[in-house]
Design an enzyme around this catalytic site. Structure first.
Site, PDB file in Angstrom:
ATOM      1  N   GLU A  63       0.808  -1.209   0.000  1.00 28.61           N
ATOM      2  CA  GLU A  63       0.000   0.000   0.000  1.00 28.61           C
ATOM      3  C   GLU A  63       0.852   1.274   0.000  1.00 28.61           C
ATOM      4  OE1 GLU A  63      -2.976  -0.313  -0.637  1.00 28.61           O
ATOM      5  OE2 GLU A  63      -3.477  -2.342  -0.024  1.00 28.61           O
ATOM      6  N   CYS A  64       0.314   2.297  -0.651  1.00 32.41           N
ATOM      7  CA  CYS A  64       1.009   3.585  -0.709  1.00 32.41           C
ATOM      8  C   CYS A  64       0.657   4.468   0.474  1.00 32.41           C
ATOM      9  CB  CYS A  64       0.661   4.311  -2.008  1.00 32.41           C
ATOM     10  SG  CYS A  64      -1.074   4.815  -2.107  1.00 32.41           S
ATOM     11  N   GLY A  65      -0.245   3.997   1.323  1.00 25.84           N
ATOM     12  CA  GLY A  65      -0.637   4.774   2.487  1.00 25.84           C
ATOM     13  C   GLY A  65      -2.048   5.321   2.403  1.00 25.84           C
TER      14      GLY A  65
END
Length: 244
Positions: A238-240
């Site tokens: 995940e990128c956040g």
């Protein structure tokens, strides 16, 4: 399914929020993607927004939600490091689908970030997380606030990675309702939807990419790799934006 009180739910601990939404999620699992969007528009508060990375299968959720709720703000967090093909794909889909595109970026330019911090994506998990906080999380938080969002649609699917395997249709994230209409779709369903509506995969699909993000943290798929291993050197999926 009755209307939900966002303020009341936000007062609850995370575990209690999940339990409070369990019955609604059980009913949403029975609906198709279009039905989930329609239910959300009828029962969840506005303003409504849709986020997109304009990745491999982005045309599906962009078309699906925009057909039901035309002119919905579409949030893109632009890092400045997307593939040239991605920027052209954004232009193409924005024109074809008449998207109400809202682009948000970090307060520091990409060049300024490199001058200050170096290449954060080469500094392990900690560096990647800082990079994502600056370029993805803060711009998204700003977008949700400036657009007065209370309900956020996104195109995540359980099949994409282990970190998404147990996600519900409806949750609360960053203080707003988050709806995942195509969460249970498989790759075949994605393909069929694209074919039915004359839509395309991201251009890099034909070059062997299963997932597309920034140029420096995206790899082509190779035999034996899981899809999530093609991003962030396999250190994280995940990128956040979809965490927390």
């Amino acid at each position: 399914m009755s209307k939900l009180d966002l303020n009341a739910l936000n007062e609850l601990p995370k575990v209690d929020r999940i339990l409070a939404l369990a019955e609604t999620n059980a009913e949403l699992e029975k609906l198709d993607a279009e039905g989930r969007v329609a239910w959300a528009l009828d029962n969840l508060p506005g303003e409504y927004v849709l986020s997109s990375s304009f990745g491999i299968q982005a045309a599906v959720s962009l078309h699906l939600v925009n057909q039901i709720h035309p002119d919905i703000p579409v949030i893109l967090t632009d890092t400045g490091y997307l593939f040239p093909e991605t920027y052209r794909f954004i232009d193409e889909l924005t024109d074809k689908l008449k998207l109400n595109l809202k682009v948000y970026r970090a307060t520091e330019s990409a060049a300024w970030q490199e001058a200050r911090y170096g290449k954060l994506w080469e500094q392990g998990v900690e560096g990647i997380e800082k990079y994502n906080d600056i370029n993805k999380v803060e711009p998204m938080n700003r977008a949700l606030k400036e657009l007065n969002a209370q309900t956020w649609f996104a195109g995540l699917r359980r099949e994409q990675s282990g970190s998404r395997a147990n996600l519900p249709v409806l949750a609360i994230q960053r203080g707003v309702f988050k709806v995942l209409p195509i969460i249970d779709w498989d790759n075949r369903t994605i393909y069929q939807y694209l074919q039915k509506h004359g839509l395309k995969y991201h251009p890099l699909w034909d070059d062997g990419y299963l997932s597309v993000g920034d140029t420096h943290t995206t790899r082509k798929w190779e035999p034996g790799m899981a899809e999530e291993e093609t991003r962030f050197f396999g250190l994280k999926r995940e990128c956040g934006l979809h965490e927390g």
